[in-house]
Design a protein around this motif. Structure first.
Motif, mmCIF file in Angstrom:
data_model
loop_
_atom_site.group_PDB
_atom_site.id
_atom_site.type_symbol
_atom_site.label_atom_id
_atom_site.label_comp_id
_atom_site.label_asym_id
_atom_site.label_seq_id
_atom_site.Cartn_x
_atom_site.Cartn_y
_atom_site.Cartn_z
ATOM 1 N N LYS A 84 -8.925 5.236 -4.856
ATOM 2 C CA LYS A 84 -8.948 5.934 -3.559
ATOM 3 C C LYS A 84 -7.737 6.852 -3.414
ATOM 4 C CE LYS A 84 -12.603 4.361 -1.338
ATOM 5 N NZ LYS A 84 -13.797 5.219 -1.259
ATOM 6 N N TYR A 85 -6.591 6.379 -3.859
ATOM 7 C CA TYR A 85 -5.387 7.213 -3.761
ATOM 8 C C TYR A 85 -5.572 8.489 -4.583
ATOM 9 C CZ TYR A 85 -0.658 8.919 -3.986
ATOM 10 O OH TYR A 85 0.442 9.730 -3.894
ATOM 11 N N THR B 145 -16.667 4.290 2.531
ATOM 12 C CA THR B 145 -15.668 5.033 3.321
ATOM 13 C C THR B 145 -15.791 4.525 4.761
ATOM 14 O OG1 THR B 145 -17.111 6.820 4.080
ATOM 15 C CG2 THR B 145 -16.044 7.136 1.927
ATOM 16 N N SER C 208 0.832 -1.207 0.000
ATOM 17 C CA SER C 208 0.000 0.000 0.000
ATOM 18 C C SER C 208 0.868 1.260 0.000
ATOM 19 C CB SER C 208 -0.954 -0.007 1.193
ATOM 20 O OG SER C 208 -0.212 -0.061 2.372
ATOM 21 N N GLN D 218 2.051 5.845 -2.514
ATOM 22 C CA GLN D 218 2.537 7.187 -2.132
ATOM 23 C C GLN D 218 3.600 7.684 -3.113
ATOM 24 O OE1 GLN D 218 0.596 7.763 0.366
ATOM 25 N NE2 GLN D 218 0.194 5.615 0.721
ATOM 26 N N GLN E 222 -8.864 9.534 -0.585
ATOM 27 C CA GLN E 222 -9.624 8.868 0.487
ATOM 28 C C GLN E 222 -8.844 7.665 1.012
ATOM 29 O OE1 GLN E 222 -13.615 7.802 -0.646
ATOM 30 N NE2 GLN E 222 -14.262 9.929 -0.882
ATOM 31 N N PRO E 223 -9.135 7.230 2.243
ATOM 32 C CA PRO E 223 -8.415 6.066 2.777
ATOM 33 C C PRO E 223 -8.746 4.796 1.996
ATOM 34 C CG PRO E 223 -10.167 6.761 4.270
ATOM 35 C CD PRO E 223 -10.091 7.800 3.196
#
Ligand code: CMC
Length: 430
Positions: free
Chosen positions: A179-180, A206, A120, A124, A184-185
């Protein structure tokens, strides 16, 4: 398979007797593997217009009849009677599962829906506005750095577990990509939901509130996945096979398939088609764009139209149009501007001599963008959904290739048109 018949090719005094081979259905092939040894010549077929690149027992297309069969079953029947995991099982194993087999398979897939937590962090490294396909190529390729215990391509157990992992994790990865992008998480998978409902949950849920996927929309998305699950030796599948022919691991091969799928002539057409409809904007502009599509000096093409194999109709497009109507009806969007525009565009194109004479019909991508948009999927992610579904086909085709005793590294030859041997002149004298 019978090989008694032969084709004779004579060229410049040399004759080659070449076996003619029949499959179970479809055109026979001339086995030209001995041609070079017998004549010193290669065949020349850029774009594979007349070349069967492999034997396969998975998907059959009759382009003139507009027929698509997965393991012998018509797509129209599978789309109505089965869910995506049943179809995935069929494509992978050759037969539809019975109830016990289905339960075992779904449980197995669900046990692998999570990705390694460290994976995950890969996200980033991407810009938030990265194209989802760029992210998918990277993250799916990176799976080979995480699952070292299933990388031995010569071990059937490893091949099987890699296949399950890819089918199970693609929805998670596609949803994480979305989501990225929107900040959002990530949502962890919910294994109490069906494969497709869980995907919608990871996309649209969510942590703040309860989200229950709408069953009509789940069914529609499931059908989209079924329609995209496999399609014979198309560009991305051939890419997966070629990458795999060198012995590369399946995660790397699927990543190469995703890269190929991205192109607008292939899977990227659904995104390109929706952008085209937005660009046309209104029914009053359709004629202008039809004119542009026919102009040889204009690069504009009618996206979602035409197909290398289907020359009558694309059966997936018919089912997709039906699904489109169902989804728009469920959401009260019957008067959707782009849907109306698409219907008008289709009608005008199908009456136009240029499109009729070249046998250009709407393909699966013509309506899929409208359905996906109605489901809330952003345009840039359309091809990612295609990749999610096609992973099933890619893995089945890759597995078939690895298990084929006749399999060799893919190594096309060329018709060389460059300079003949010449001597290097030192830099100071050039
Ligand atoms: N709009 C206008 N003209 C077209 C189109 C189109 N969409 N598609 C083909 N033509 C013309 C093309 O210019 C050519 O004309 P001519 O014979 O005068 O040179 C003729 O029709 C034959 O086309 P081609 O490009 O030689 O055919 P192909 O089999 O190599 O390409 C195709 C098939 C799907 C790449 C092409 O039809 C196309 O680019 N369509 C638009 C993109 C698209 O919708 N792709 C999705 C395909 S289905 C899903 C998938 O594979 O992922």
């Amino acid at each position: 398979m019978t090989t008694q018949r032969t084709a004779t090719l004579s060229v410049e005094g040399k004759t080659a007797e070449l076996p003619v081979v029949s499959g179970t259905v479809g055109p026979d092939v001339i086995d030209i593997r001995s041609l070079y040894a017998k004549t010193g010549m290669f065949t020349f077929d850029p774009g594979f217009m007349s070349t069967a690149a492999c034997k396969s027992a998975i998907t059959y297309i009759d382009g003139d009849k507009g027929e698509l069969l997965y393991r012998g079953y018509p797509i129209e029947q599978l789309a109505v009677n089965c869910d995506f995991l049943e179809v995935a099982y069929l494509i992978k194993n050759g037969e539809l599962p019975n109830k016990t087999e289905y339960d075992e398979f779904t449980t197995r897939v669900k046990r692998h829906t999570m990705v390694h937590e460290q994976l995950s962090r890969f996200f980033q490294g991407f810009r938030r506005d990265a194209h989802p396909m760029a992210v998918l190529v990277g993250v799916v390729g990176a799976l080979s750095a995480f699952y070292h215990d299933s990388l031995d391509i010569n071990n059937p157990e490893h091949r099987m577990i890699s296949g399950i992992r890819l089918i199970a994790k693609l929805p998670t990865i596609v949803a994480m990509t979305y989501k990225y992008g929107i900040g959002q998480p990530f949502m962890y998978p919910r294994n109490d939901l069906s494969y497709t409902a869980n995907f919608m949950y990871m996309m649209f849920g969510t942590p703040c509130e309860k989200y229950e996927p709408n069953p009509v929309l789940v069914r529609a998305l499931d059908r989209i996945l079924i329609l995209h699950a496999d399609h014979e030796q198309n560009a991305s599948t051939s890419t997966v096979r070629l990458a795999g022919s060198s012995g590369a691991n399946p995660f790397a091969c699927i990543s190469s398939g995703i890269a190929c799928l991205w192109g607008p002539a292939h899977g990227g057409a659904n995104e390109a088609c929706l952008n085209m409809l937005e660009q046309i904007g209104d029914v009053s502009h359709v004629n202008e764009y039809i004119k542009r599509a026919k102009d040889k000096n204009d690069s504009f093409k009618l996206m979602g139209f035409g197909h290398r194999v289907y020359k009558n109709f694309d059966p997936r497009a018919k089912l997709m149009q039906q699904t489109c109507q169902e989804v728009l009806g469920e959401l009260g969007l019957e008067n959707d501007r782009l849907f109306k525009l698409a219907i008008a565009l289709e009608k005008i194109a199908l009456e136009d001599d240029y499109f009729v004479s070249k046998k250009l019909y709407p393909n699966v991508d013509f309506y899929s963008g409208i359905v996906q948009r109605a489901l809330g999927i952003p345009t840039q992610l359309f091809t990612g959904i295609f990749a999610l579904a096609r992973t099933v086909g890619w893995m089945a085709q890759w597995t078939e290739m690895i298990a084929d005793p006749e399999q060799k590294i893919g190594r096309p030859r060329q018709l060389f048109t460059g300079a003949q041997t010449r001597d290097v002149v030192p830099l100071g004298q050039r």
